[in-house]
Scaffold this motif. Structure first.
Motif, PDB file in Angstrom:
ATOM      1  N   LEU A  47       0.832  -1.202   0.000  1.00 50.82           N
ATOM      2  CA  LEU A  47       0.000   0.000   0.000  1.00 50.82           C
ATOM      3  C   LEU A  47       0.871   1.258   0.000  1.00 50.82           C
ATOM      4  O   LEU A  47       0.587   2.235  -0.708  1.00 50.82           O
ATOM      5  CB  LEU A  47      -0.920   0.006   1.225  1.00 50.82           C
ATOM      6  CG  LEU A  47      -2.048  -1.020   1.250  1.00 50.82           C
ATOM      7  CD1 LEU A  47      -2.790  -0.970   2.588  1.00 50.82           C
ATOM      8  CD2 LEU A  47      -3.038  -0.798   0.105  1.00 50.82           C
ATOM      9  N   ALA A  48       1.919   1.242   0.804  1.00 48.06           N
ATOM     10  CA  ALA A  48       2.830   2.397   0.864  1.00 48.06           C
ATOM     11  C   ALA A  48       3.505   2.621  -0.482  1.00 48.06           C
ATOM     12  O   ALA A  48       3.656   3.767  -0.927  1.00 48.06           O
ATOM     13  CB  ALA A  48       3.862   2.166   1.955  1.00 48.06           C
TER      14      ALA A  48
ATOM     15  N   SER B 141       5.885   6.664   2.788  1.00 42.92           N
ATOM     16  CA  SER B 141       6.493   5.714   3.716  1.00 42.92           C
ATOM     17  C   SER B 141       5.390   4.987   4.472  1.00 42.92           C
ATOM     18  O   SER B 141       4.261   5.482   4.600  1.00 42.92           O
ATOM     19  CB  SER B 141       7.393   6.445   4.711  1.00 42.92           C
ATOM     20  OG  SER B 141       6.620   7.235   5.606  1.00 42.92           O
ATOM     21  N   ALA B 142       5.716   3.804   4.979  1.00 35.72           N
ATOM     22  CA  ALA B 142       4.734   3.032   5.738  1.00 35.72           C
ATOM     23  C   ALA B 142       4.252   3.806   6.964  1.00 35.72           C
ATOM     24  O   ALA B 142       3.066   3.789   7.314  1.00 35.72           O
ATOM     25  CB  ALA B 142       5.339   1.690   6.154  1.00 35.72           C
ATOM     26  N   ARG B 143       5.181   4.521   7.610  1.00 35.35           N
ATOM     27  CA  ARG B 143       4.800   5.295   8.803  1.00 35.35           C
ATOM     28  C   ARG B 143       3.852   6.434   8.442  1.00 35.35           C
ATOM     29  O   ARG B 143       2.850   6.661   9.140  1.00 35.35           O
ATOM     30  CB  ARG B 143       6.058   5.852   9.472  1.00 35.35           C
ATOM     31  CG  ARG B 143       5.758   6.733  10.679  1.00 35.35           C
ATOM     32  CD  ARG B 143       7.012   7.261  11.311  1.00 35.35           C
ATOM     33  NE  ARG B 143       7.771   6.182  11.943  1.00 35.35           N
ATOM     34  CZ  ARG B 143       8.898   6.388  12.626  1.00 35.35           C
ATOM     35  NH1 ARG B 143       9.384   7.617  12.755  1.00 35.35           N
ATOM     36  NH2 ARG B 143       9.531   5.373  13.192  1.00 35.35           N
ATOM     37  N   HIS B 144       4.178   7.153   7.343  1.00 36.81           N
ATOM     38  CA  HIS B 144       3.324   8.263   6.926  1.00 36.81           C
ATOM     39  C   HIS B 144       1.931   7.753   6.531  1.00 36.81           C
ATOM     40  O   HIS B 144       0.901   8.354   6.884  1.00 36.81           O
ATOM     41  CB  HIS B 144       3.970   8.995   5.746  1.00 36.81           C
ATOM     42  CG  HIS B 144       3.259  10.255   5.361  1.00 36.81           C
ATOM     43  ND1 HIS B 144       3.573  10.975   4.233  1.00 36.81           N
ATOM     44  CD2 HIS B 144       2.245  10.943   5.966  1.00 36.81           C
ATOM     45  CE1 HIS B 144       2.777  12.029   4.151  1.00 36.81           C
ATOM     46  NE2 HIS B 144       1.964  12.031   5.195  1.00 36.81           N
TER      47      HIS B 144
ATOM     48  N   LEU C 135      -1.740   8.682   8.122  1.00 37.25           N
ATOM     49  CA  LEU C 135      -2.867   9.187   7.330  1.00 37.25           C
ATOM     50  C   LEU C 135      -4.123   8.355   7.558  1.00 37.25           C
ATOM     51  O   LEU C 135      -5.227   8.884   7.699  1.00 37.25           O
ATOM     52  CB  LEU C 135      -2.506   9.190   5.842  1.00 37.25           C
ATOM     53  CG  LEU C 135      -1.674  10.355   5.321  1.00 37.25           C
ATOM     54  CD1 LEU C 135      -1.369  10.159   3.843  1.00 37.25           C
ATOM     55  CD2 LEU C 135      -2.399  11.682   5.541  1.00 37.25           C
ATOM     56  N   PHE C 136      -3.971   7.046   7.577  1.00 38.01           N
ATOM     57  CA  PHE C 136      -5.127   6.162   7.825  1.00 38.01           C
ATOM     58  C   PHE C 136      -5.749   6.473   9.179  1.00 38.01           C
ATOM     59  O   PHE C 136      -6.971   6.595   9.305  1.00 38.01           O
ATOM     60  CB  PHE C 136      -4.698   4.694   7.755  1.00 38.01           C
ATOM     61  CG  PHE C 136      -5.035   4.014   6.457  1.00 38.01           C
ATOM     62  CD1 PHE C 136      -6.229   3.295   6.327  1.00 38.01           C
ATOM     63  CD2 PHE C 136      -4.186   4.089   5.374  1.00 38.01           C
ATOM     64  CE1 PHE C 136      -6.546   2.667   5.138  1.00 38.01           C
ATOM     65  CE2 PHE C 136      -4.496   3.457   4.181  1.00 38.01           C
ATOM     66  CZ  PHE C 136      -5.688   2.737   4.048  1.00 38.01           C
ATOM     67  N   ASN C 137      -4.920   6.580  10.187  1.00 35.12           N
ATOM     68  CA  ASN C 137      -5.450   6.846  11.523  1.00 35.12           C
ATOM     69  C   ASN C 137      -6.159   8.195  11.593  1.00 35.12           C
ATOM     70  O   ASN C 137      -7.216   8.328  12.228  1.00 35.12           O
ATOM     71  CB  ASN C 137      -4.324   6.797  12.553  1.00 35.12           C
ATOM     72  CG  ASN C 137      -3.920   5.376  12.892  1.00 35.12           C
ATOM     73  OD1 ASN C 137      -4.777   4.512  13.010  1.00 35.12           O
ATOM     74  ND2 ASN C 137      -2.632   5.120  13.033  1.00 35.12           N
TER      75      ASN C 137
END
Length: 336
Positions: free
Chosen positions: A239-240, A246-249, A253-255
């Motif tokens: 998905l990232a 990035s996976a963290r970003h 965003l999802f949260n």
């Protein structure tokens, strides 16, 4: 004796008033009227506090009979909701509810009709439910009520409450089953082309429909791709990569915009896909594979976690409105 053994007709009174939500009124009317055509002993009436025409929230006018003419012979009282009840319960409606409840064997509300029962003191110390959008308001205004914000309907003694709008169908079918048994209730459901028992709760409704529209364009594209093919590779790294983040970003965003983690959102979409497949007649194994959940055991764990039922129990939803499958649900000892 139980209600289904009595030869007497059961008077079902649906209480309408200005501003009432049309489907809250017509759904129970259709269920009980259809049951009557199939042999159930129901006499259905539409009442209002003063017996005059009422205008629904949809603008439709309904002809009603006055409360006073029915007060001595009410078996089931149905109190529908309206957009305005969470703000204020009109005094005339409150008086009508108290008058009819005092003469009825059981009382039920549809959607925000629970606010009328609450203002009348009928839910004090009881469990109940209402439309998920207004559950917090009901809890805040009436802390003495144990509000279940996910139930389709709740029975506590002779008081029934149901969730939003179309849940009036579920509630009315359950009441018919309590009176007449699962076979006739099933025939009513078939005639109306509806589920006899919807598994799960109010949170079961479309993931996409209850997800806020994201502001970030990359996130919008991802949500569409997940909905289009839930079984595809939707791991966090993939998905990232597709989003160019990035996976963290992406997780942040999802949260912030979806209110969930990427993994939890994907699981919800796959659950919804599996439900659709089972509805269409797919086997548990096929539903697990095509939805992206993989194995029967994974599908089972996801169903139990989100819906509280197994996939096989979900497929059996037409059998009864009683989640236990026993077909029992009516109080006994009634003169009706």
């Amino acid at each position: 004796m139980s209600t289904r053994e009595s030869p007497l007709p059961r008077a079902v009174a649906v209480l309408a008033y200005d501003g009432v939500r049309l489907l809250d009124v017509t759904a129970p009317l259709e269920v009980f009227s259809t049951a009557a055509t199939l042999g159930a002993r129901y006499a259905v009436t539409l009442l209002s506090p003063d017996g005059g025409p009422v205008t629904t929230s949809a603008g439709t006018r309904l002809l009603t009979d006055p409360v006073g003419e029915q007060v001595e012979r009410v078996h089931t009282l149905i109190v529908p909701g309206s957009p305005g009840l969470p703000r204020e319960v009109p005094a005339l409606l409150l008086d009508a509810v108290l008058t009819l409840h005092s003469a009825s064997w059981r009382t039920a509300s549809v959607c925000t009709g629970a606010f009328a029962l609450a203002e009348a003191g009928l839910l004090r110390g009881r469990r109940g439910t209402t439309h998920w959008r207004h559950a917090a308001t009901l809890t805040r205004r009436h802390p003495d009520i144990e509000v279940d914000d996910d139930a389709i309907f709740v029975r506590d003694g002779r008081i029934y409450t149901s969730a939003g709008v179309s849940a009036g169908l579920d509630l009315a079918l359950a009441l018919v089953e309590a009176d007449e048994g699962p076979d006739l209730a099933r025939e009513v459901a078939r005639d109306l082309v509806v589920f006899l028992q919807r598994p799960g709760g109010q949170s079961q409704f479309s993931v996409a429909a209850r997800t806020p529209a994201p502001r970030h364009s990359a996130l919008t594209a991802l949500l569409r791709s997940i909905a289009a093919d839930p079984a595809a590779d939707h791991s966090l790294p993939e998905l990232a990569r597709r989003a160019g983040l990035s996976a963290r970003h992406l997780t942040r965003l999802f949260n912030e915009e979806v209110g969930d983690t990427p993994g939890a959102y994907v699981e919800s979409m796959r659950l919804e896909a599996a439900q659709t497949l089972l509805d269409a007649g797919a086997t548990v194994t096929k539903a697990a594979h095509l939805s992206g959940l993989g194995s029967d055991e994974t599908l089972r764990r996801v169903f139990l976690r989100h819906l509280g039922v197994t996939p096989s129990a979900y497929r059996a939803r037409f059998r009864t409105t009683d989640p236990s499958g026993s077909g029992r649900g009516s109080p006994t000892g009634s003169q009706w």
